[in-house]
Write a protein that holds these residues in place. Structure first.
Motif, short mmCIF file in Angstrom:
data_model
loop_
_atom_site.label_atom_id
_atom_site.label_comp_id
_atom_site.label_asym_id
_atom_site.label_seq_id
_atom_site.Cartn_x
_atom_site.Cartn_y
_atom_site.Cartn_z
N ILE A 139 0.87 -1.18 0.00
CA ILE A 139 0.00 0.00 0.00
C ILE A 139 0.90 1.23 0.00
N LYS A 140 0.94 1.92 -1.13
CA LYS A 140 1.88 3.02 -1.32
C LYS A 140 1.27 4.36 -0.91
N VAL A 141 2.15 5.37 -0.80
CA VAL A 141 1.69 6.73 -0.53
C VAL A 141 0.73 7.17 -1.64
N ASN A 142 -0.39 7.72 -1.25
CA ASN A 142 -1.49 8.18 -2.11
C ASN A 142 -2.46 7.07 -2.52
N ASN A 143 -2.14 5.81 -2.19
CA ASN A 143 -3.13 4.75 -2.41
C ASN A 143 -4.29 4.93 -1.44
N ARG A 144 -5.47 4.53 -1.90
CA ARG A 144 -6.68 4.59 -1.07
C ARG A 144 -7.17 3.19 -0.77
N PHE A 145 -7.75 3.02 0.40
CA PHE A 145 -8.25 1.71 0.81
C PHE A 145 -9.36 1.91 1.83
N LYS A 146 -9.98 0.81 2.26
CA LYS A 146 -11.07 0.87 3.23
C LYS A 146 -10.65 0.20 4.53
N SER A 147 -11.32 0.61 5.62
CA SER A 147 -11.06 -0.01 6.91
C SER A 147 -12.31 0.09 7.78
N HIS A 148 -12.50 -0.91 8.64
CA HIS A 148 -13.64 -0.93 9.54
C HIS A 148 -13.42 0.03 10.72
N TYR A 149 -14.50 0.70 11.15
CA TYR A 149 -14.41 1.56 12.32
C TYR A 149 -15.78 1.65 12.98
N ASN A 150 -15.94 1.00 14.15
CA ASN A 150 -17.17 1.10 14.96
C ASN A 150 -18.45 0.90 14.15
N GLY A 151 -18.49 -0.17 13.36
CA GLY A 151 -19.69 -0.47 12.59
C GLY A 151 -19.83 0.31 11.30
N HIS A 152 -18.84 1.09 10.98
CA HIS A 152 -18.84 1.85 9.73
C HIS A 152 -17.59 1.52 8.94
N VAL A 153 -17.49 2.10 7.76
CA VAL A 153 -16.32 1.90 6.91
C VAL A 153 -15.63 3.23 6.67
N LEU A 154 -14.34 3.27 6.94
CA LEU A 154 -13.55 4.45 6.64
C LEU A 154 -12.97 4.33 5.24
N ASN A 155 -13.12 5.35 4.44
CA ASN A 155 -12.38 5.46 3.19
C ASN A 155 -11.12 6.26 3.48
N VAL A 156 -9.98 5.64 3.31
CA VAL A 156 -8.72 6.19 3.81
C VAL A 156 -7.72 6.34 2.67
N GLU A 157 -6.89 7.37 2.76
CA GLU A 157 -5.79 7.56 1.82
C GLU A 157 -4.49 7.62 2.60
N ARG A 158 -3.48 6.88 2.15
CA ARG A 158 -2.18 6.96 2.78
C ARG A 158 -1.47 8.22 2.31
N THR A 159 -0.83 8.94 3.23
CA THR A 159 -0.09 10.15 2.90
C THR A 159 1.38 9.95 3.27
N THR A 160 2.20 10.95 2.97
CA THR A 160 3.62 10.85 3.30
C THR A 160 3.87 10.81 4.80
N MET A 161 2.95 11.37 5.59
CA MET A 161 3.10 11.42 7.04
C MET A 161 2.23 10.41 7.78
N GLY A 162 1.21 9.86 7.10
CA GLY A 162 0.33 8.94 7.79
C GLY A 162 -0.90 8.60 6.98
N LEU A 163 -2.07 9.01 7.48
CA LEU A 163 -3.33 8.69 6.83
C LEU A 163 -4.22 9.91 6.74
N ARG A 164 -5.05 9.95 5.70
CA ARG A 164 -6.11 10.95 5.59
C ARG A 164 -7.44 10.21 5.50
N ILE A 165 -8.34 10.49 6.43
CA ILE A 165 -9.65 9.86 6.41
C ILE A 165 -10.55 10.70 5.52
N LEU A 166 -10.98 10.12 4.41
CA LEU A 166 -11.72 10.86 3.38
C LEU A 166 -13.20 10.97 3.72
N ASN A 167 -13.81 9.86 4.09
CA ASN A 167 -15.22 9.88 4.46
C ASN A 167 -15.58 8.58 5.17
#
Length: 215
Positions: free
Chosen positions: A58-86
Motif C-alpha cells: 500500500i503506497k503513498v497516495n493509495n486509497r483503501f477501506k477499513s472498519h471503524y465502529n460499525g462503519h467503513v472508513l475510506n482512507v488515503e495513505r499520505t507521506t506522514m500517515g493517513l487521511r480519512i476521506l469519508n
C-alpha cells in the motif's frame, strides 16, 4: 492479483481492493483523533506503521477501506500517515478481502501437543486468519516446496513485531491464508511452523460476501 499476495498500482490515488484491519494501537489513535476534532482529518503514523503499509504494497497516495465502529472508513495513505476521506455505512459496501488479519467464525482447528502454556509461550488457538505479505508469503511457499513435512520459516524482527502488534504471541496457533488455501501455523521464537493441512478439526468459515458486517 493473488488472494494472499497483495500489491498495489504505483499510480497516485489508486484504490487498493482490500479492507485493512488496523491494530488496536491505531484504532485507539483514531478514537482520540475523532474525540478531539469531531471531524475527519489526517492522522500521523510512526515509521513502523508506515513500513507495515509498504510491506503489504500500500503506497503513498493509495486509497483503501477499513472498519471503524460499525462503519467503513475510506482512507488515503499520505507521506506522514493517513487521511480519512469519508465514512460509509457497512451495509452499503461490497464484499472485500480483509488483511492482514480477520476473525474466523466457529472453531478452526486444534494444535496437537500444544495445549499447555509455559514460561514465555502461550499455546492458545486463535480463531483468526492471517494473510502474509508478498515477501513473507514467498518465504513460506519456498519452505513448503522444499520439505514433505511441516515448514519451519524464519521471520525478521519486523515480521515478529508485526505479529506482536496484532496480538499473535509465541506459541499461538492460527489459520493462515496461503495461495487461497487455509493452512495451520504456529508462531515460535524463531518464526513459524506451517503445516500442510489443518489438524483435529475443520476449516472455519471464510465467507465474506453474505455478511453485512464483513466486506
Amino acid at each position: 492479483m493473488s488472494g494472499t499476495a497483495w500489491a498495489s498500482s504505483v499510480h497516485n490515488h489508486s484504490m487498493v481492493p482490500v479492507k485493512w484491519e488496523f491494530s488496536k494501537t491505531i484504532q485507539a489513535k483514531i478514537d482520540r483523533s475523532f474525540q478531539a476534532t469531531k471531524s475527519l482529518g489526517t492522522l500521523g503514523l510512526s515509521k513502523f506503521e508506515q513500513r507495515k503499509f509498504d510491506h503489504y504494497g500500500i503506497k503513498v497516495n493509495n486509497r483503501f477501506k477499513s472498519h471503524y465502529n460499525g462503519h467503513v472508513l475510506n482512507v488515503e495513505r499520505t507521506t506522514m500517515g493517513l487521511r480519512i476521506l469519508n465514512i460509509a455505512d457497512m451495509s452499503r459496501i461490497a464484499a472485500t478481502e480483509t488483511i492482514p488479519v480477520r476473525e474466523l467464525e466457529g472453531i478452526a482447528f486444534m494444535m496437537k501437543n500444544a495445549r499447555e502454556s509455559h514460561a514465555g509461550h502461550d499455546h492458545a488457538v486463535r480463531h483468526i486468519e492471517w494473510t502474509f505479505s508478498n515477501t513473507t508469503h514467498e518465504k513460506v511457499m519456498d519452505r513448503l516446496n522444499s520439505t514433505s513435512g511441516p515448514a519451519f520459516v524464519g521471520l525478521s524482527e519486523f515480521e515478529h513485531t508485526l505479529l506482536d502488534e496484532y496480538g499473535i504471541r509465541i506459541g499461538n496457533a492460527f489459520q493462515a491464508d496461503i495461495m487461497d488455501l487455509p493452512y495451520m501455523a504456529m508462531r515460535t521464537s524463531g518464526g513459524l511452523v506451517v503445516h500442510r493441512k489443518l489438524q483435529g478439526g475443520v476449516v472455519a468459515e471464510r465467507t465474506v460476501s453474505n455478511n453485512a458486517d464483513r466486506f
